[in-house]
Design a protein around this motif. Structure first.
Motif, mmCIF file in Angstrom:
data_model
loop_
_atom_site.group_PDB
_atom_site.id
_atom_site.type_symbol
_atom_site.label_atom_id
_atom_site.label_comp_id
_atom_site.label_asym_id
_atom_site.label_seq_id
_atom_site.Cartn_x
_atom_site.Cartn_y
_atom_site.Cartn_z
ATOM 1 N N ASP A 117 0.819 -1.212 0.000
ATOM 2 C CA ASP A 117 0.000 0.000 0.000
ATOM 3 C C ASP A 117 0.851 1.259 0.000
ATOM 4 O O ASP A 117 0.333 2.370 -0.107
ATOM 5 N N ASN A 118 2.154 1.084 0.148
ATOM 6 C CA ASN A 118 3.064 2.224 0.166
ATOM 7 C C ASN A 118 3.708 2.467 -1.194
ATOM 8 O O ASN A 118 4.547 3.355 -1.321
ATOM 9 N N ASN A 119 3.356 1.654 -2.197
ATOM 10 C CA ASN A 119 4.002 1.758 -3.503
ATOM 11 C C ASN A 119 2.994 2.143 -4.577
ATOM 12 O O ASN A 119 2.128 1.362 -4.940
ATOM 13 N N ILE A 144 1.755 14.499 -8.878
ATOM 14 C CA ILE A 144 1.145 13.433 -8.070
ATOM 15 C C ILE A 144 0.599 14.040 -6.786
ATOM 16 O O ILE A 144 1.351 14.527 -5.944
ATOM 17 N N GLU A 145 -0.717 14.036 -6.654
ATOM 18 C CA GLU A 145 -1.374 14.537 -5.443
ATOM 19 C C GLU A 145 -2.007 13.358 -4.724
ATOM 20 O O GLU A 145 -2.803 12.631 -5.301
ATOM 21 N N THR A 146 -1.629 13.170 -3.456
ATOM 22 C CA THR A 146 -2.209 12.068 -2.688
ATOM 23 C C THR A 146 -2.221 12.450 -1.207
ATOM 24 O O THR A 146 -1.934 13.598 -0.852
ATOM 25 N N ASN A 147 -2.550 11.502 -0.356
ATOM 26 C CA ASN A 147 -2.568 11.789 1.084
ATOM 27 C C ASN A 147 -2.043 10.599 1.859
ATOM 28 O O ASN A 147 -1.934 9.492 1.330
ATOM 29 N N LEU A 148 -1.719 10.831 3.098
ATOM 30 C CA LEU A 148 -1.082 9.806 3.922
ATOM 31 C C LEU A 148 -1.990 8.608 4.177
ATOM 32 O O LEU A 148 -1.544 7.464 4.133
ATOM 33 N N ASP A 149 -3.281 8.851 4.428
ATOM 34 C CA ASP A 149 -4.207 7.756 4.740
ATOM 35 C C ASP A 149 -4.593 6.941 3.513
ATOM 36 O O ASP A 149 -4.738 5.725 3.595
ATOM 37 N N GLY A 150 -4.767 7.613 2.384
ATOM 38 C CA GLY A 150 -5.134 6.901 1.150
ATOM 39 C C GLY A 150 -4.060 7.085 0.103
ATOM 40 O O GLY A 150 -4.323 7.658 -0.961
ATOM 41 N N LEU A 157 -2.603 5.169 -1.997
ATOM 42 C CA LEU A 157 -2.926 4.623 -3.322
ATOM 43 C C LEU A 157 -4.307 5.062 -3.787
ATOM 44 O O LEU A 157 -4.466 5.589 -4.890
ATOM 45 N N SER A 158 -5.318 4.835 -2.969
ATOM 46 C CA SER A 158 -6.703 5.102 -3.368
ATOM 47 C C SER A 158 -6.986 6.587 -3.583
ATOM 48 O O SER A 158 -7.844 6.953 -4.389
ATOM 49 N N GLY A 159 -6.261 7.456 -2.869
ATOM 50 C CA GLY A 159 -6.527 8.892 -2.976
ATOM 51 C C GLY A 159 -5.634 9.612 -3.966
ATOM 52 O O GLY A 159 -5.684 10.842 -4.077
ATOM 53 N N ALA A 160 -4.836 8.867 -4.714
ATOM 54 C CA ALA A 160 -3.858 9.485 -5.615
ATOM 55 C C ALA A 160 -4.497 10.023 -6.887
ATOM 56 O O ALA A 160 -5.357 9.384 -7.483
ATOM 57 N N LYS A 161 -4.062 11.212 -7.278
ATOM 58 C CA LYS A 161 -4.473 11.799 -8.551
ATOM 59 C C LYS A 161 -3.202 12.177 -9.310
ATOM 60 O O LYS A 161 -2.403 12.990 -8.845
#
Length: 236
Positions: free
Chosen positions: A89-91, A103-109, A111-115
């Motif tokens: 989940d960290n890759n 690459i915009e994402t967040n610590l909790d998501g 992978l799932s929150g990545a744009k």
């Protein structure tokens, strides 16, 4: 004379500064919202292992930037070292190509929150995943049904579900082939052939290989696909 020397020195300094600023043909910018401290690694596959090609330390500022010399469009990985685990989940996979990728994402998501924006190949890869996720969901549903049929000892239902699974797999493979053919002018095409349907009948792989545009055929995955198909032909 003195003015000429000063002018020459100024030109040299400007040129050297410009060289420093453009370290590569790919600029990766981004933000991992919520990340206060940690290490980000830009990785690529070398042989069968992931190798770091850049390291970014995060200390208070969650924004990051990386400049890389990319010889050909290819799948890269943004790995987050949380200092706790090396979970998958960290890759985060992203199909890189020369230019600017954000690459915009967040610590909790992570992978799932990545744009991810700035890469046409990655945009196509996201489209591919959206469709194939249906086949994966269908397969999971069939596995669940088959498990229940096995539990109640229903051979007729098991046989029927096996056939449905085979049909679902065929549909997934044919979609991958059609997707590669429809995007033969992008490097995603040989990548899909090599990563998703490498074990399909060689005639389909050969069709994808022959359909590639000259630019794609010369790319990293284009060359790998050509080499792979030629190896299969020799083995047969």
């Amino acid at each position: 004379m003195k003015k000429s020397i000063l002018a020459l020195v100024a030109i040299v300094l400007i040129v050297s500064c410009n060289k420093k600023e453009s370290k590569g043909n790919l600029q990766i910018t981004g933000n991992v919202k919520g990340l206060k401290e940690g290490t980000l690694y830009i990785q690529k596959v070398v042989d069968t292992s992931l190798v770091a090609i850049d390291t970014i330390k995060i200390d208070g500022n969650s924004h990051f930037e990386s400049n890389i010399d990319l010889k050909s469009p290819e799948m890269l990985y943004l790995f987050l070292d949380r200092g706790v685990s090396n979970s998958l989940d960290n890759n985060l996979m992203f199909f890189a190509e020369p230019g600017i990728i954000n690459i915009e994402t967040n610590l909790d998501g992570f992978l799932s929150g990545a744009k991810i924006t700035g890469s046409k190949n990655h945009e196509l890869y996201e489209d591919y995943k959206k469709t194939t996720s249906r086949y994966k969901d269908e397969n999971l549903n069939l596995i669940e049904q088959k498990f229940k049929a096995i539990k109640r000892k229903d051979p007729k239902a098991i046989d029927s579900l096996n056939q449905l699974q085979d049909l679902n797999t065929k549909r997934k493979y044919l979609f991958a082939v059609n997707f590669a053919m429809n995007n033969k002018d992008h490097e995603i095409a040989p990548y899909i052939a090599l990563s998703e349907v490498y074990d399909i009948n060689i005639k389909y792989l050969d069709t994808i290989k022959n359909a590639m545009t000259p630019k794609v055929a010369k790319s990293l995955y284009g060359k790998k696909l050509t080499e792979y198909v030629n190896t299969l032909k020799k083995a047969n």
